[in-house]
Structures are given as C-alpha cells and as structure tokens.
Write a protein that holds these residues in place. Structure first.
Motif, PDB file in Angstrom:
ATOM      1  N   LYS A 267      41.291  -4.625  37.888  1.00  0.00           N
ATOM      2  CA  LYS A 267      41.389  -4.853  36.447  1.00  0.00           C
ATOM      3  C   LYS A 267      40.010  -4.825  35.806  1.00  0.00           C
ATOM      4  CE  LYS A 267      42.070  -8.995  34.579  1.00  0.00           C
ATOM      5  NZ  LYS A 267      42.700 -10.247  34.116  1.00  0.00           N
ATOM      6  N   LEU A 268      39.931  -4.252  34.602  1.00  0.00           N
ATOM      7  CA  LEU A 268      38.695  -4.201  33.824  1.00  0.00           C
ATOM      8  C   LEU A 268      38.899  -4.961  32.519  1.00  0.00           C
ATOM      9  CD1 LEU A 268      37.875  -0.400  34.233  1.00  0.00           C
ATOM     10  CD2 LEU A 268      37.119  -2.286  35.682  1.00  0.00           C
ATOM     11  N   THR A 269      37.882  -5.735  32.112  1.00  0.00           N
ATOM     12  CA  THR A 269      37.983  -6.519  30.879  1.00  0.00           C
ATOM     13  C   THR A 269      36.763  -6.296  30.001  1.00  0.00           C
ATOM     14  OG1 THR A 269      36.970  -8.459  31.942  1.00  0.00           O
ATOM     15  CG2 THR A 269      39.382  -8.320  31.954  1.00  0.00           C
ATOM     16  N   THR A 270      36.940  -6.602  28.715  1.00  0.00           N
ATOM     17  CA  THR A 270      35.880  -6.468  27.714  1.00  0.00           C
ATOM     18  C   THR A 270      35.714  -7.803  27.002  1.00  0.00           C
ATOM     19  OG1 THR A 270      36.566  -4.174  27.345  1.00  0.00           O
ATOM     20  CG2 THR A 270      35.070  -5.147  25.728  1.00  0.00           C
ATOM     21  N   ASP A 271      34.568  -8.447  27.174  1.00  0.00           N
ATOM     22  CA  ASP A 271      34.256  -9.691  26.469  1.00  0.00           C
ATOM     23  C   ASP A 271      33.156  -9.408  25.441  1.00  0.00           C
ATOM     24  OD1 ASP A 271      36.024 -11.377  27.938  1.00  0.00           O
ATOM     25  OD2 ASP A 271      34.603 -11.354  29.603  1.00  0.00           O
ATOM     26  N   ILE A 272      33.330  -9.937  24.242  1.00  0.00           N
ATOM     27  CA  ILE A 272      32.407  -9.640  23.153  1.00  0.00           C
ATOM     28  C   ILE A 272      31.810 -10.931  22.597  1.00  0.00           C
ATOM     29  CG2 ILE A 272      32.154  -8.577  20.871  1.00  0.00           C
ATOM     30  CD1 ILE A 272      34.645  -6.885  21.575  1.00  0.00           C
ATOM     31  N   LYS A 273      30.499 -11.027  22.643  1.00  0.00           N
ATOM     32  CA  LYS A 273      29.783 -12.081  21.930  1.00  0.00           C
ATOM     33  C   LYS A 273      29.380 -11.492  20.585  1.00  0.00           C
ATOM     34  CE  LYS A 273      25.669 -15.041  22.109  1.00  0.00           C
ATOM     35  NZ  LYS A 273      24.408 -15.340  22.861  1.00  0.00           N
ATOM     36  N   VAL A 274      30.091 -11.872  19.540  1.00  0.00           N
ATOM     37  CA  VAL A 274      29.794 -11.319  18.224  1.00  0.00           C
ATOM     38  C   VAL A 274      28.428 -11.796  17.762  1.00  0.00           C
ATOM     39  CG1 VAL A 274      30.547 -11.135  15.829  1.00  0.00           C
ATOM     40  CG2 VAL A 274      32.249 -11.231  17.665  1.00  0.00           C
ATOM     41  N   TYR A 275      28.277 -13.112  17.708  1.00  0.00           N
ATOM     42  CA  TYR A 275      26.986 -13.733  17.379  1.00  0.00           C
ATOM     43  C   TYR A 275      27.107 -15.222  17.632  1.00  0.00           C
ATOM     44  CZ  TYR A 275      22.974 -15.559  14.827  1.00  0.00           C
ATOM     45  OH  TYR A 275      21.808 -16.218  14.495  1.00  0.00           O
ATOM     46  N   GLY A 276      26.080 -15.792  18.271  1.00  0.00           N
ATOM     47  CA  GLY A 276      26.069 -17.233  18.487  1.00  0.00           C
ATOM     48  C   GLY A 276      27.264 -17.694  19.280  1.00  0.00           C
ATOM     49  N   THR A 277      28.086 -18.536  18.659  1.00  0.00           N
ATOM     50  CA  THR A 277      29.256 -19.106  19.340  1.00  0.00           C
ATOM     51  C   THR A 277      30.548 -18.347  19.019  1.00  0.00           C
ATOM     52  OG1 THR A 277      29.610 -20.652  17.507  1.00  0.00           O
ATOM     53  CG2 THR A 277      28.230 -21.402  19.348  1.00  0.00           C
ATOM     54  N   HIS A 278      30.435 -17.206  18.392  1.00  0.00           N
ATOM     55  CA  HIS A 278      31.616 -16.431  17.997  1.00  0.00           C
ATOM     56  C   HIS A 278      31.909 -15.372  19.062  1.00  0.00           C
ATOM     57  CE1 HIS A 278      31.379 -18.303  14.030  1.00  0.00           C
ATOM     58  NE2 HIS A 278      30.074 -18.054  14.075  1.00  0.00           N
ATOM     59  N   TYR A 279      33.021 -15.556  19.775  1.00  0.00           N
ATOM     60  CA  TYR A 279      33.379 -14.687  20.899  1.00  0.00           C
ATOM     61  C   TYR A 279      34.785 -14.119  20.712  1.00  0.00           C
ATOM     62  CZ  TYR A 279      29.461 -16.371  23.762  1.00  0.00           C
ATOM     63  OH  TYR A 279      28.210 -16.656  24.255  1.00  0.00           O
ATOM     64  N   LEU A 280      34.997 -12.943  21.289  1.00  0.00           N
ATOM     65  CA  LEU A 280      36.333 -12.365  21.448  1.00  0.00           C
ATOM     66  C   LEU A 280      36.542 -12.117  22.936  1.00  0.00           C
ATOM     67  CD1 LEU A 280      36.326  -9.817  18.505  1.00  0.00           C
ATOM     68  CD2 LEU A 280      38.053 -11.594  18.819  1.00  0.00           C
ATOM     69  N   THR A 281      37.653 -12.628  23.458  1.00  0.00           N
ATOM     70  CA  THR A 281      37.898 -12.516  24.890  1.00  0.00           C
ATOM     71  C   THR A 281      39.277 -11.898  25.144  1.00  0.00           C
ATOM     72  OG1 THR A 281      38.759 -14.781  24.972  1.00  0.00           O
ATOM     73  CG2 THR A 281      36.422 -14.487  25.401  1.00  0.00           C
ATOM     74  N   GLU A 282      39.651 -11.838  26.399  1.00  0.00           N
ATOM     75  CA  GLU A 282      40.794 -11.063  26.861  1.00  0.00           C
ATOM     76  C   GLU A 282      42.056 -11.282  26.018  1.00  0.00           C
ATOM     77  OE1 GLU A 282      43.272 -10.330  31.028  1.00  0.00           O
ATOM     78  OE2 GLU A 282      41.283 -11.221  31.071  1.00  0.00           O
ATOM     79  N   ASN A 283      42.593 -10.152  25.532  1.00  0.00           N
ATOM     80  CA  ASN A 283      43.851 -10.091  24.798  1.00  0.00           C
ATOM     81  C   ASN A 283      43.812 -10.735  23.411  1.00  0.00           C
ATOM     82  OD1 ASN A 283      45.558  -8.610  26.591  1.00  0.00           O
ATOM     83  ND2 ASN A 283      45.665 -10.413  27.905  1.00  0.00           N
ATOM     84  N   GLU A 284      42.618 -11.027  22.880  1.00  0.00           N
ATOM     85  CA  GLU A 284      42.559 -11.573  21.534  1.00  0.00           C
ATOM     86  C   GLU A 284      42.692 -10.488  20.465  1.00  0.00           C
ATOM     87  OE1 GLU A 284      40.467 -15.824  21.422  1.00  0.00           O
ATOM     88  OE2 GLU A 284      39.034 -14.164  21.341  1.00  0.00           O
ATOM     89  N   CYS A 285      42.329  -9.269  20.806  1.00  0.00           N
ATOM     90  CA  CYS A 285      42.512  -8.149  19.886  1.00  0.00           C
ATOM     91  C   CYS A 285      42.492  -6.861  20.700  1.00  0.00           C
ATOM     92  CB  CYS A 285      41.440  -8.130  18.800  1.00  0.00           C
ATOM     93  SG  CYS A 285      39.788  -7.645  19.365  1.00  0.00           S
ATOM     94  N   SER A 286      42.620  -5.730  20.027  1.00  0.00           N
ATOM     95  CA  SER A 286      42.675  -4.465  20.760  1.00  0.00           C
ATOM     96  C   SER A 286      41.382  -4.176  21.504  1.00  0.00           C
ATOM     97  CB  SER A 286      42.987  -3.316  19.807  1.00  0.00           C
ATOM     98  OG  SER A 286      41.934  -3.109  18.878  1.00  0.00           O
ATOM     99  N   LEU A 287      40.274  -4.760  21.067  1.00  0.00           N
ATOM    100  CA  LEU A 287      38.993  -4.554  21.754  1.00  0.00           C
ATOM    101  C   LEU A 287      38.946  -5.255  23.100  1.00  0.00           C
ATOM    102  CD1 LEU A 287      36.481  -5.055  18.778  1.00  0.00           C
ATOM    103  CD2 LEU A 287      37.603  -2.952  19.535  1.00  0.00           C
ATOM    104  N   ASN A 288      39.865  -6.175  23.330  1.00  0.00           N
ATOM    105  CA  ASN A 288      39.849  -6.987  24.552  1.00  0.00           C
ATOM    106  C   ASN A 288      41.049  -6.752  25.451  1.00  0.00           C
ATOM    107  OD1 ASN A 288      38.965  -9.138  22.090  1.00  0.00           O
ATOM    108  ND2 ASN A 288      37.454  -8.722  23.680  1.00  0.00           N
TER     109      ASN A 288
END
Length: 438
Positions: A267-288
């Motif tokens: 499995k491959l995943t994409t985690d995004i630190k937008v800025y500071g404490t703002h994160y997008l992680t697995e299955n939160e949106c199409s980017l994840n």
C-alpha cells in the motif's frame, strides 16, 4: 441553491477559517463558496468536465478550469489548505510589518487558497503574484479581484506555465503556494512547480504545502499496517535539490523485512503537511486516497527489494518493480494430504496452495480422487461451491483463508465432526484414479 448574498459568503469564509475542520459541519459553508464564486466568475463546478480541456506540459497535466473548480467541493481539503495559508500569513505578519510577498501558482478559476482570505480579512501587507496556465482561469481570477476590490493586494496575474515562469530580477517571496497535485504526486506538475519556484523563495520563506510525504506499507486483513518507510518527500530541501539537478530521490528501493511472506499487500499513502499544525492524512480527501496493489501485481517476500522510479515527462508517476514469485511447477511442491488446518482438517492447505498456484499462472494437475475429496469437503462444510472457490482465490495467505473457513463453518469447533470429515476425505483420497488437468 438560491442566490448567495455577500454577507453569506463572508460568513462562510470566516467559518471555514475559524472552525475546527469537520467534513460534515463545514460542507454547507463550502457549498456557499462554490455557488458564490461560480456566479461571480461564470465557471461552475457543476459544468460538464468533458467540455473543458486540460493543458499538457512537459512536467505534468494542468487540469481544466472546471476540474479545478470541483476541487473546492472537497471540504477538508479546502478548509485545511485555507487555514494553512491563513496561519502562514498571520505568522509572517507577526514577525514583521514589512510587505508579505506571496506567489500563488496554479490558481484555478477562484484562487481558492488566497482570494477568499483577502476578500474578507484586511491583509494590507500581502502583495501577491498569481500564475495559471489557462486563460479562462486568469480571466476568472481577474473578475474576482475586481469584484472583491482587492487590486491593492495584487502585484501581477500571469498566464504562464509555472514550471517555466521567470520572476523579474531580484524578486523573492515569503510564501509560495501551489496545490497542483493528486494522490502520490501523480500526473500533475506539483513536484516540478516547487522545484522551479523554490529558487525565488526567501531564506525565511515557506512553501505551502510545506511537506508531501509518500510512504509504503505492508497490509493484510488481520494485522495492523506495517510501515516500510517513506520513499519520497517533497519539501523545500528536496525541491531545491531537484532545481539544482539532483534527481537521486526519483529512484530507490525498499527492503521487505524477513518474516513477511505472501499474504501481505503493498500500500502507498500520501500525507500532507499544509503548514504548521494543519495536516491532511489518509482518506481525508482525494489527495490522500491510498493505493493498494492487487496481490498478483505485487508479489512480496521477506528479504526481497522493491524498486521504484518517478517517471516523467507529461504525466508523472511512480513506477514500482516487484520481485517475481517462484510458482510451484510440480505436485511435490504442494503440502501433503495430511497437513491440517489449526482445527485438524486434512487436505485443505493442499487445496488452497493449488488454487493460489493456478491464480498466478501455474498449470498443475489434480487427480480425480483429490477432486472428489474436494467436492466431498465442500459438501460436508455445507457451503456453496462458488463461495469456497472464490475464497480460495481471493485470500492471499492461508491463515486468512482459514479464518474465513472458521467464520463460515461452526463445526470446526467440534472434534467429532472434524474426525468424521477427515475419515470421509481419506476414503476419497485412497481411491485410485487418473489425473485431471486444472
């Protein structure tokens, strides 16, 4: 939706900026933005995407204006990115009274991550340069700038390929924003936009998103996911390396730890630190959205290496090369008849191994007595033959298939029933007959 007023729009922007991220509670506010911005620009997320064209560059695909508009409809994605940009501007404003130079590449028709902030909050320090490759987006953004009366915040708006755009001499930026990506950094040019534009970032500047981390995992249906490691990271350090010509991060390998055999998927995943404490992680949106390889595409074995490359141009993608599985080619490589399940049933493991071998292209034969024993087993289990065959094919490890069997046949807990079943199977197996190909 009925006509959205200016006050409803402003309230929606403030709610998105100041509320805890929540896909359900925030969705109505996103809907307000979608309708308001569509009415103002004439480009709606509800338009047919097939009537609008992407733009293909040497470094990736710039999605069409309508597809970019649709991205706003992803609640958590839009809210967290807007909050991240908001936090970055506030931090810069707190550090100095000087002008905050912002470069926003790939604005789409709404410049979603910046214009709503400028339209509602008094950020007189912000001076932005906006870039998009689609003339329709540039026209739409210009209309919004005029509508909101934020001309003083805008230095320039340019129709250009952000991977080729050149800043005027001595220009540098405090914040560079680009959200031109999909999950796993496929297809769109996010990597190369950041690599090119990183040269214009001040030493104290920030990229938004700050970090995109791609990770690989071993997963099955029983155990917790096992992290193999991060195989690529897009941040300022790596963007600058790529700009300077170092593309070593585009290729590599990962070792499968000893003890992990077939049964685990990749499995491959994409985690995004937008800025500071703002994160997008697995299955939160199409980017994840994670990518899990089909078992027959990714044959895994402890001690083997998985190799990967980031392949360009035109539509970037990570390509993985997996070690080949050695498929049994003779009956002697299967378990013997009397190897049992954990509950003591004979023949089942041999049947499972034969099914898996056939699935992966092996051409074993099955004696008639074994075939009759298999049919007798299904009959005694009182399960539909097609259900058993499907489970034999789908489950990628014997413990998983055995668990399925336990869940579907209560008699496995009864030693008398198991002994009766084994006696019936042995009666079939001890009868001699010709081989039947499978």
């Amino acid at each position: 939706m009925e006509h959205v007023s200016d006050s409803e729009y402003k309230n929606a922007v403030l709610a998105l900026l100041n509320s805890e991220p929540d896909a359900g509670l925030m969705a109505p506010y996103i809907s307000v933005l979608v309708e308001y911005l569509a009415t103002t620009t004439g480009i709606s997320a509800h338009f047919d995407m097939n009537e609008w064209n992407d733009a293909t560059t040497d470094q990736g695909v710039a999605i069409s204006p309508v597809q970019a508009a649709k991205c706003l409809q992803e609640t958590l994605r839009s809210q967290k990115f807007m909050q991240g940009v908001h936090s970055a501007i506030k931090d810069k404003a707190a550090q100095s009274d000087e002008t905050i130079q912002v470069l926003y590449a790939g604005t789409g028709p709404y410049a979603t991550l910046l214009l709503p902030l400028l339209s509602v909050l008094e950020y007189t320090q912000v001076k932005a340069t906006l870039i998009d490759i689609h003339p329709e987006n540039v026209a739409a953004v210009k209309a919004l700038i005029t509508h909101f009366g934020v001309e003083d915040n805008i230095i320039d708006i340019v129709c250009a390929d952000a991977t080729q755009w050149q800043a005027s001499e001595n220009r540098s930026f405090d914040i560079i924003i680009s959200e031109t990506m999909t999950a796993l950094l496929k297809r769109e040019p996010q990597v190369f936009i950041f690599a090119h534009l990183s040269q214009y970032l001040k030493p104290s500047g920030v990229l938004i998103p700050e970090e995109v981390s791609l990770k690989s995992w071993l997963v099955d249906d029983i155990n917790p996911d096992v992290l193999l490691g991060e195989f690529f990271k897009l941040d300022l350090e790596h963007a600058l390396d790529i700009y300077k010509g170092d593309r070593s991060a585009f290729s590599g390998s990962q070792l499968i730890p000893e003890g992990f055999e077939t049964g685990y998927r990749f499995k491959l995943t994409t985690d995004i630190k937008v800025y500071g404490t703002h994160y997008l992680t697995e299955n939160e949106c199409s980017l994840n959205i994670p990518l899990t390889f089909l078992p027959h595409k990714a044959i895994l074995k402890g001690g083997d290496k998985i190799h990967y490359d980031y392949v360009t141009p035109n539509s970037a993608d990570f390509v993985f090369r997996f070690p080949l599985k050695v498929i049994p080619t003779s009956e002697q490589e299967l378990s013997s008849w009397d190897v049992t399940t954990s509950n003591g049933i004979k023949l089942v493991k041999r049947i499972y191994e034969r099914s898996q071998t056939g699935k992966h292209g092996g051409g074993l034969s099955v004696p008639d007595n074994e075939w009759q024993a298999q049919l007798r087993l299904v009959e005694l289990l009182d399960l539909p033959l097609h259900s058993v065959m499907q489970a034999l094919f789908e489950y990628e490890s014997f413990p998983l298939f055995e668990q399925w069997l336990i869940e579907h046949y209560e008699g496995l807990e009864n030693p008398v029933a198991v002994n009766t079943m084994n006696d019936a199977l042995m009666d079939c197996l001890l009868s001699k007959s010709e081989n039947t190909p499978v």
